[in-house]
Design a protein around this motif. Structure first.
Motif, mmCIF file in Angstrom:
data_model
loop_
_atom_site.group_PDB
_atom_site.id
_atom_site.type_symbol
_atom_site.label_atom_id
_atom_site.label_comp_id
_atom_site.label_asym_id
_atom_site.label_seq_id
_atom_site.Cartn_x
_atom_site.Cartn_y
_atom_site.Cartn_z
ATOM 1 N N PHE A 74 1.185 -1.056 -0.323
ATOM 2 C CA PHE A 74 -0.045 0.052 0.299
ATOM 3 C C PHE A 74 1.058 1.558 0.379
ATOM 4 C CE2 PHE A 74 -2.409 -3.466 1.940
ATOM 5 C CZ PHE A 74 -3.735 -3.062 1.241
ATOM 6 N N TRP A 122 1.327 -5.376 6.549
ATOM 7 C CA TRP A 122 -0.007 -4.541 5.050
ATOM 8 C C TRP A 122 0.455 -5.431 4.126
ATOM 9 C CZ3 TRP A 122 1.825 -2.336 9.285
ATOM 10 C CH2 TRP A 122 0.201 -1.396 10.287
ATOM 11 N N ASN A 124 -0.923 -5.930 -0.078
ATOM 12 C CA ASN A 124 -1.682 -4.851 -0.602
ATOM 13 C C ASN A 124 -2.353 -6.175 -1.822
ATOM 14 O OD1 ASN A 124 -3.258 -3.694 -2.153
ATOM 15 N ND2 ASN A 124 -1.901 -1.918 -2.878
ATOM 16 N N TRP B 76 -4.929 6.356 0.157
ATOM 17 C CA TRP B 76 -4.211 6.432 -1.287
ATOM 18 C C TRP B 76 -5.817 5.865 -1.882
ATOM 19 C CZ3 TRP B 76 -2.613 3.913 3.448
ATOM 20 C CH2 TRP B 76 -3.452 2.755 3.418
ATOM 21 N N GLU B 78 -7.825 3.027 -3.562
ATOM 22 C CA GLU B 78 -7.193 1.421 -4.306
ATOM 23 C C GLU B 78 -7.388 1.127 -5.694
ATOM 24 O OE1 GLU B 78 -7.308 -1.348 -3.176
ATOM 25 O OE2 GLU B 78 -9.158 -2.610 -2.124
#
Lengths: 496, 496
Positions: A74, A122, A124, B76, B78
């Motif tokens: 992210f 994290w 993404n 941010w 997606e």
């Protein structure tokens, strides 16, 4: 300027792939992390909490030819008074930040630097069932030493950690291998420089557990029909070329000295292979001196570990007991922790190679294992609930709660609308409360309180005959000044 | 396609405004959070850990007329297979996520819902000295009840929490006020609907501590020359209009009943003002019943609390002892926690008002206060270091370390290059080690080990005369099998 429209009502939803954790889910994890931190600290490791945010540059995920970091993290771009600034990202593991921290602070940190870290990371990635984009890791690493004693120590610590959190000896095994031994095998196969072929062979080795010796032999050479009838292409080696891999994979013997003999056969004249075997021998010797036998830690040449950055010893902790999977089939629980030696991560920053080795525990998988074994110590018993019969006498109920709390008993007063007493008992039920306290106007006048054993009450409601009910009342009237004593008596009875 | 350039060596830096926490900094905070969690749990609160990432929509920072969330959060967008998706952001506090969680899960959660949460939050603000963009919060909230008992309970819990973490009674004060009383004052001033004037008055009230009664009177009316000679514009009220504010600010009396009388005078005929006073009276009565006197919690009309979303009681915990600030001037330590009642946060999602009240503890300020008072229990004593005199006998040293650890003593073997023994002692010094263990070939042959008391050694090196040195040796030779006993004896002596 565009007119500001009235915002629609927002959806109350966690973002896709994220979740919330409630009550015992949180406290069980906290307690487990405390225990792990205790073992790590006992071994001389120091806590480190790096920031959750890193520059994309430091994380090492930046593609230099595009304006946007690649998938997997992210990331966002800093805005600095209309100027676009650096890309920042959430950390995706605890190892990349350690490399950054060590490079940044190496002059103040002791060398070697033993550190542990725990916290969320994290990813993404496309979320899936049971796969979340935020999860916990719990790592311990030793930076700045090439000594095999560092690797042996981490394997021993991993063994101690598993036993400390509640996995008994015999239910787990720490397995150790060495990338250099595998590299030696690849070298004698003539694949020393062919990265694609090497990767194919490593992937095949990883399937040994599933397809066995004959299966691996087929996969390395001409290919194989799998159980479903599909044909899996082979790596295309000759039978002779495949031989060292087979010798390597089947080298594990009951006696560790014999295992090493077999490995020496597999790596032949490869010097990197010989170096890997010598490292494994050092680790085995040190673990033996520490009293860690093969019932806890063993040399196992079939361990690969996916990550490309490992350069020497690799290790993995597997839980060996069986569970039933979602389809009702018995299977081994599998891996809960893994790690190894990586010598090049700090070099990215400093240009100098800094040897390092470390382990990461998969916190959620380990928690699931403990739950499976019924080994989680924290309970989800709720507080004693003091009910409200007369809303004007809130101060009386508040005084009772204070007395209970001061006596060390978890307690609360009912804070909802007290009109419907049934709702209060439903609330106590939802809270999993062990005891409810009741004081109406009549009780107040007579200087007594009613104390209801909710656990016993539920048992009686569910199963007891009328006779038993008569014998064991679940509600007691006691003088007001015996409130604390009686509640304690009931709680102690429930705990037995 | 652009050619992929070789990436330059990345900088080893935390992003601007972020920092890392090392060793005792981490463990001290962990211990404090554990203690706070213990008190919250004892009061019947349940742990909640929501995801660090929320949709910008749920956080309520989204400006509908622009493509990009406003400043203040890290956000941010997606990416979903080339389609731009929802904006996501890191949480900036623990209250907005609670509102989202409660709205999302309200059918499964008990009502009222008492929850606590602790963890990092992120603010996209310009970093400054001592101001970081990631910091810890530690919150407790009760959602779903309008009862003043919920507010009183949180004030009592805040008082207990401060004493539990090590702030003694007398060194802190929880002060309680009510927004409705202030609104009543504004109403009788004729400012009921003039938001700008109201904000100006509230800001002026907040300066009462600094400028006193006469200063506030000037600031509310014609303006004031401050100490530096600069003229501060006044709010422009008439002397008559300013009177209720002054009456309100000076209403605090030694006797709480007299305070309430004064407040009644200040709000006059305002019904919202009367409601606010009644709420404060209920809180005072409940706290009294719980045994919380004015030495711990007091009604104080000068507390404002900045956040606009408070709708009723507000509270603040202040540490009352003095410290020296960076310029060497004595000042009070100030606020370490605050909160209040907010009834509209869940309504954003559901359309229904859900009353709620809660407190947030400023973890870093509270830690700084405990450090100031010397009340942090965790020490930064390092591990016992077993030095390496003969690198071929690593297994012997490993065995010593295992023995020490098994006896409950934090210990490690030196893992760096053992060639230079001086470096090993420097390492032990950097680690703040209490004891070093030494076994050279000669000791090994004679079946003994050398044990060095590093704390005593440092004291002797610094201050002792030759006579004292002779009397109290800091290095001892003991038989190998007395290693653990002697180390323990030294550690116990150091702890005295």
């Amino acid at each position: 300027m565009a007119k500001v429209k009235k915002a629609p009502r927002p959806k109350a939803e966690t973002p896709k792939g994220f979740r919330d954790y409630f009550g015992a889910e949180v406290t069980e994890r906290t307690h487990m992390l405390q225990k792990i931190a205790g073992v790590y600290h006992h071994y001389g490791f120091e806590a480190l909490e790096s920031s959750a945010v890193e520059t994309v540059e430091a994380l090492g995920k930046f593609l230099p030819d595009v304006d946007r970091p690649n998938e997997g993290v992210f990331a966002w771009q800093e805005f600095d008074e209309n100027d676009k600034g650096a890309w920042m990202a959430l950390r995706y593991d605890l190892t990349a930040p350690l490399a950054r921290v060590y490079a940044q602070h190496r002059n103040e940190l002791p060398t070697p630097y033993r550190r542990f870290a725990m916290g969320p990371v994290w990813r993404n990635e496309k979320p899936g069932p049971g796969r979340f984009r935020q999860f916990y890791q719990c790592d311990a690493d030793t930076v700045g030493t090439a000594s095999m004693a560092a690797d042996a120590e981490i394997c021993a610590m991993l063994s101690d950690t598993l036993e400390t959190v509640g996995i008994p000896r015999g239910d787990y095994l720490v397995r150790v291998n060495n990338r250099k031994v595998m590299n030696g095998v690849l070298e004698v196969m003539g694949l020393g420089d062919d990265q694609a072929a090497r990767d194919n062979v490593l992937r095949t080795i990883d399937k040994f557990d599933k397809v066995g010796e004959a299966g691996v032999r087929e996969l390395l050479t001409k290919g194989r029909l799998d159980a479903s009838g599909a044909f899996i292409d082979g790596v295309g080696l000759s039978e002779d070329q495949a031989e060292p891999v087979i010798a390597f994979l089947t080298s594990k013997a009951a006696d560790v000295a014999k295992t090493f003999d077999n490995l020496r056969g597999a790596v032949g004249t490869s010097s990197v292979g010989a170096e890997g075997i010598s490292e494994l021998e050092q680790i085995a010797e040190l673990l033996d001196a520490g009293g860690y036998g093969a019932d806890r830690i063993e040399i196992d040449p079939s361990i690969v570990r996916g990550l490309g950055y490992y350069t020497g010893p690799v290790y993995e902790a597997e839980l060996t007991f069986e569970i039933f999977d979602e389809k009702g089939r018995k299977r081994q629980f599998g891996s809960v922790a893994g790690g190894g030696r990586y010598d090049d991560l700090v070099k990215r920053f400093t240009g100098q190679a800094v040897p390092a080795t470390g382990v990461s525990i998969g916190v959620d998988r380990l928690l699931a294992a403990l739950r499976e074994k019924g080994r989680l110590t924290s309970t989800s018993v709720g507080p004693v609930v003091v009910t409200v019969m007369d809303r004007d006498r809130m101060a009386d109920y508040q005084a009772m709660v204070s007395e209970l709390r001061n006596a060390g008993i978890r307690a609360e007063v009912y804070l909802g609308n007290p009109k419907n007493f049934g709702n209060q008992l439903k609330y106590a039920d939802k809270r999993n409360s062990p005891v409810a306290v009741i004081e109406g106007g009549d009780e107040k006048d007579r200087g007594v309180v009613q104390i209801k054993d909710l656990i016993l009450g539920a048992q009686i409601a569910e199963s007891a005959t009328l006779e038993e009910w008569k014998e064991r009342p679940s509600q007691f009237e006691v003088p007001r000044d015996q409130l604390v004593a009686k509640v304690r008596e009931i709680l102690e009875g429930q705990a037995d």
